[in-house]
Scaffold this motif. Structure first.
Motif, PDB file in Angstrom:
ATOM      1  N   THR A 239       0.836  -1.209   0.000  1.00  8.82           N
ATOM      2  CA  THR A 239       0.000   0.000   0.000  1.00  8.82           C
ATOM      3  C   THR A 239       0.869   1.256   0.000  1.00  8.82           C
ATOM      4  O   THR A 239       0.567   2.229  -0.702  1.00  8.82           O
ATOM      5  N   ILE A 240       1.946   1.228   0.772  1.00  7.76           N
ATOM      6  CA  ILE A 240       2.880   2.366   0.798  1.00  7.76           C
ATOM      7  C   ILE A 240       3.432   2.617  -0.603  1.00  7.76           C
ATOM      8  O   ILE A 240       3.437   3.757  -1.097  1.00  7.76           O
ATOM      9  N   LEU A 241       3.887   1.551  -1.255  1.00  7.38           N
ATOM     10  CA  LEU A 241       4.474   1.700  -2.583  1.00  7.38           C
ATOM     11  C   LEU A 241       3.473   2.260  -3.579  1.00  7.38           C
ATOM     12  O   LEU A 241       3.792   3.176  -4.357  1.00  7.38           O
ATOM     13  N   LYS A 242       2.256   1.737  -3.573  1.00 10.97           N
ATOM     14  CA  LYS A 242       1.245   2.241  -4.506  1.00 10.97           C
ATOM     15  C   LYS A 242       0.948   3.715  -4.248  1.00 10.97           C
ATOM     16  O   LYS A 242       0.765   4.507  -5.182  1.00 10.97           O
ATOM     17  N   SER A 243       0.907   4.099  -2.989  1.00  7.32           N
ATOM     18  CA  SER A 243       0.626   5.495  -2.647  1.00  7.32           C
ATOM     19  C   SER A 243       1.752   6.409  -3.108  1.00  7.32           C
ATOM     20  O   SER A 243       1.510   7.493  -3.659  1.00  7.32           O
ATOM     21  N   VAL A 244       2.995   5.985  -2.896  1.00  3.02           N
ATOM     22  CA  VAL A 244       4.148   6.782  -3.343  1.00  3.02           C
ATOM     23  C   VAL A 244       4.150   6.893  -4.866  1.00  3.02           C
ATOM     24  O   VAL A 244       4.432   7.963  -5.425  1.00  3.02           O
ATOM     25  N   GLU A 245       3.805   5.803  -5.531  1.00  5.17           N
ATOM     26  CA  GLU A 245       3.755   5.837  -6.997  1.00  5.17           C
ATOM     27  C   GLU A 245       2.688   6.801  -7.507  1.00  5.17           C
ATOM     28  O   GLU A 245       2.896   7.498  -8.508  1.00  5.17           O
ATOM     29  N   VAL A 246       1.539   6.841  -6.820  1.00  5.61           N
ATOM     30  CA  VAL A 246       0.488   7.794  -7.197  1.00  5.61           C
ATOM     31  C   VAL A 246       0.990   9.228  -7.032  1.00  5.61           C
ATOM     32  O   VAL A 246       0.767  10.090  -7.887  1.00  5.61           O
ATOM     33  N   LEU A 247       1.684   9.503  -5.939  1.00  2.00           N
ATOM     34  CA  LEU A 247       2.227  10.845  -5.706  1.00  2.00           C
ATOM     35  C   LEU A 247       3.263  11.207  -6.768  1.00  2.00           C
ATOM     36  O   LEU A 247       3.278  12.331  -7.282  1.00  2.00           O
ATOM     37  N   TYR A 248       4.123  10.254  -7.088  1.00  2.00           N
ATOM     38  CA  TYR A 248       5.158  10.482  -8.101  1.00  2.00           C
ATOM     39  C   TYR A 248       4.532  10.781  -9.462  1.00  2.00           C
ATOM     40  O   TYR A 248       4.918  11.725 -10.162  1.00  2.00           O
ATOM     41  N   GLU A 249       3.525   9.989  -9.820  1.00  2.00           N
ATOM     42  CA  GLU A 249       2.836  10.179 -11.098  1.00  2.00           C
ATOM     43  C   GLU A 249       2.051  11.500 -11.111  1.00  2.00           C
ATOM     44  O   GLU A 249       2.028  12.213 -12.122  1.00  2.00           O
ATOM     45  N   SER A 250       1.433  11.847  -9.988  1.00  2.00           N
ATOM     46  CA  SER A 250       0.563  13.017  -9.931  1.00  2.00           C
ATOM     47  C   SER A 250       1.335  14.328  -9.977  1.00  2.00           C
ATOM     48  O   SER A 250       0.938  15.286 -10.648  1.00  2.00           O
ATOM     49  N   PHE A 251       2.446  14.384  -9.232  1.00  2.00           N
ATOM     50  CA  PHE A 251       3.194  15.633  -9.131  1.00  2.00           C
ATOM     51  C   PHE A 251       4.357  15.727 -10.120  1.00  2.00           C
ATOM     52  O   PHE A 251       4.906  16.818 -10.324  1.00  2.00           O
ATOM     53  N   ASN A 252       4.760  14.571 -10.691  1.00  2.00           N
ATOM     54  CA  ASN A 252       5.935  14.541 -11.575  1.00  2.00           C
ATOM     55  C   ASN A 252       7.138  15.193 -10.903  1.00  2.00           C
ATOM     56  O   ASN A 252       7.900  15.951 -11.517  1.00  2.00           O
ATOM     57  N   ASP A 253       7.291  14.923  -9.621  1.00  2.00           N
ATOM     58  CA  ASP A 253       8.359  15.512  -8.825  1.00  2.00           C
ATOM     59  C   ASP A 253       9.264  14.393  -8.324  1.00  2.00           C
ATOM     60  O   ASP A 253       8.788  13.430  -7.703  1.00  2.00           O
ATOM     61  N   SER A 254      10.555  14.498  -8.560  1.00  2.00           N
ATOM     62  CA  SER A 254      11.482  13.420  -8.226  1.00  2.00           C
ATOM     63  C   SER A 254      11.561  13.143  -6.726  1.00  2.00           C
ATOM     64  O   SER A 254      12.008  12.067  -6.322  1.00  2.00           O
ATOM     65  N   LYS A 255      11.109  14.083  -5.891  1.00  2.00           N
ATOM     66  CA  LYS A 255      11.175  13.822  -4.448  1.00  2.00           C
ATOM     67  C   LYS A 255      10.253  12.678  -4.043  1.00  2.00           C
ATOM     68  O   LYS A 255      10.404  12.110  -2.967  1.00  2.00           O
ATOM     69  N   TYR A 256       9.292  12.326  -4.894  1.00  2.00           N
ATOM     70  CA  TYR A 256       8.375  11.231  -4.594  1.00  2.00           C
ATOM     71  C   TYR A 256       8.783   9.915  -5.262  1.00  2.00           C
ATOM     72  O   TYR A 256       8.026   8.945  -5.221  1.00  2.00           O
ATOM     73  N   ARG A 257       9.952   9.855  -5.871  1.00  2.00           N
ATOM     74  CA  ARG A 257      10.350   8.609  -6.535  1.00  2.00           C
ATOM     75  C   ARG A 257      10.455   7.494  -5.495  1.00  2.00           C
ATOM     76  O   ARG A 257      11.047   7.687  -4.427  1.00  2.00           O
ATOM     77  N   PRO A 258       9.890   6.329  -5.759  1.00  2.00           N
ATOM     78  CA  PRO A 258       9.919   5.252  -4.767  1.00  2.00           C
ATOM     79  C   PRO A 258      11.338   4.749  -4.540  1.00  2.00           C
ATOM     80  O   PRO A 258      12.121   4.581  -5.491  1.00  2.00           O
ATOM     81  N   ALA A 259      11.678   4.494  -3.307  1.00  2.00           N
ATOM     82  CA  ALA A 259      12.983   3.923  -2.976  1.00  2.00           C
ATOM     83  C   ALA A 259      13.104   2.545  -3.603  1.00  2.00           C
ATOM     84  O   ALA A 259      12.204   1.714  -3.458  1.00  2.00           O
ATOM     85  N   PRO A 260      14.206   2.254  -4.305  1.00  2.00           N
ATOM     86  CA  PRO A 260      14.384   0.920  -4.884  1.00  2.00           C
ATOM     87  C   PRO A 260      14.257  -0.194  -3.846  1.00  2.00           C
ATOM     88  O   PRO A 260      13.738  -1.269  -4.153  1.00  2.00           O
ATOM     89  N   LEU A 261      14.705   0.054  -2.615  1.00  2.00           N
ATOM     90  CA  LEU A 261      14.575  -0.972  -1.572  1.00  2.00           C
ATOM     91  C   LEU A 261      13.109  -1.282  -1.294  1.00  2.00           C
ATOM     92  O   LEU A 261      12.730  -2.450  -1.112  1.00  2.00           O
ATOM     93  N   LEU A 262      12.277  -0.249  -1.262  1.00  4.98           N
ATOM     94  CA  LEU A 262      10.852  -0.454  -1.034  1.00  4.98           C
ATOM     95  C   LEU A 262      10.246  -1.309  -2.145  1.00  4.98           C
ATOM     96  O   LEU A 262       9.471  -2.246  -1.880  1.00  4.98           O
ATOM     97  N   LYS A 263      10.592  -1.017  -3.375  1.00  3.06           N
ATOM     98  CA  LYS A 263      10.092  -1.801  -4.516  1.00  3.06           C
ATOM     99  C   LYS A 263      10.574  -3.251  -4.437  1.00  3.06           C
ATOM    100  O   LYS A 263       9.822  -4.186  -4.708  1.00  3.06           O
ATOM    101  N   LYS A 264      11.829  -3.429  -4.059  1.00  6.21           N
ATOM    102  CA  LYS A 264      12.397  -4.777  -3.958  1.00  6.21           C
ATOM    103  C   LYS A 264      11.693  -5.588  -2.869  1.00  6.21           C
ATOM    104  O   LYS A 264      11.379  -6.780  -3.056  1.00  6.21           O
ATOM    105  N   MET A 265      11.435  -4.950  -1.721  1.00 10.03           N
ATOM    106  CA  MET A 265      10.773  -5.658  -0.623  1.00 10.03           C
ATOM    107  C   MET A 265       9.364  -6.085  -1.003  1.00 10.03           C
ATOM    108  O   MET A 265       8.938  -7.200  -0.691  1.00 10.03           O
ATOM    109  N   VAL A 266       8.635  -5.225  -1.691  1.00 10.13           N
ATOM    110  CA  VAL A 266       7.279  -5.578  -2.125  1.00 10.13           C
ATOM    111  C   VAL A 266       7.333  -6.745  -3.113  1.00 10.13           C
ATOM    112  O   VAL A 266       6.544  -7.687  -3.025  1.00 10.13           O
TER     113      VAL A 266
END
Length: 283
Positions: A239-266
């Motif tokens: 859920t955290i990853l999906k939420s961060v991805e929505v923020l990244y897509e919505s704002f197009n701001d690199s500060k919301y890019r998901p941490a690779p570790l978070l993606k790997k853990m999911v």
């Protein structure tokens, strides 16, 4: 309007928490999900939730049998026709939410309000999938739902003052207060929280500190009940990853890019408490 029966769509962690809270405050509940397997898991989660509530709450004891009697577990969407209010809690995926709303919009009475329990998806966008955009409102519950007294309510573009008033009355009937905010991705709570959790994941990834120490800093230095990574494990890292991805897509701001570790853990199935392991161990 009296809220005698509430429809709860989605029987995951949040949906079960909402159903429990509603049943404990005297409501009849129709809890809908897609399979009997999911509903069986929801029943076990409800038992666990009632035990936790009994242990941690100082109020009157809760009778589990009485709570179960008030909740109808079903895969039949058509039973939502008797609901006086709907709380939707399906996964943070727009394609899935869109299909759900298009389906239940044809079943539920036209005067009934739809509350979107979401971490980041636009309430205005959800409303566009219905024939009642003025009766769609965001209702961001916190976990565990029965123990959290405050709800973040989100006003979509078409949400009327009457709908906000209805949402307030519905929440008051659950023993909750609310704070109303505007419809931007992540709203207030998750626009801050998801960025914090994601940055904490980067700290673990970069070897700055282990997860336990990061959480201790937030608890010991700032007085937080839980650290950001413990909070992430409670919510679910998927859920955290999906939420961060929505923020990244919505704002197009690199500060919301998901941490690779978070993606790997999911990807590895390390989702937090619900899988037994996330940033911390729960086995």
């Amino acid at each position: 309007m009296e809220f005698t029966t509430a429809g709860v769509v989605g029987a995951g962690v949040m949906g079960v928490g909402v159903a429990q809270n509603l049943a404990q405050t005297g409501h009849q509940v129709v809890l809908v999900d897609i399979s009997d397997e999911v509903l069986d898991h929801a029943r076990q989660e409800l038992r666990n939730g009632l035990r936790a509530y009994t242990l941690l709450n100082r109020g009157p004891a809760v009778d589990p049998a009485e709570i179960f009697d008030r909740i109808e577990f079903t895969t039949d969407d058509e039973l939502l026709a008797k609901a006086d209010f709907i709380v939707e809690n399906v996964t943070e995926d727009w394609d899935i939410k869109q299909q759900v709303y298009e389906r239940i919009d044809r079943i539920v009475r036209p005067d009934v309000v739809f509350a979107v329990n979401t971490s980041a998806i636009s309430i205005t966008r959800v409303a566009s999938a219905t024939t009642r955009p003025e009766r769609v409102v965001g209702m961001h519950f916190m976990n565990p739902v029965p123990m959290k007294p405050m709800v973040e309510v989100i006003r979509g573009h078409h949400t009327t003052p009457g709908t906000i008033d209805t949402a307030r009355r519905f929440l008051a009937g659950m023993g909750k207060d609310c704070i109303v905010v505007e419809d931007v991705p992540g709203f207030v709570s998750n626009r801050v929280l998801m960025l914090t959790v994601n940055e904490a994941a980067f700290l673990v990834q970069d070897g700055v500190a282990p997860a336990a120490d990061i959480d201790r800093i937030f608890k010991s230095c700032f007085g937080h009940t839980m650290g950001p990574l413990e909070t992430a494990d409670l919510i679910g890292l998927d859920t955290i990853l999906k939420s961060v991805e929505v923020l990244y897509e919505s704002f197009n701001d690199s500060k919301y890019r998901p941490a690779p570790l978070l993606k790997k853990m999911v990807a590895a199935g390390l989702l937090g408490r619900k899988s037994g392991e996330g940033f911390h161990q729960y086995r």
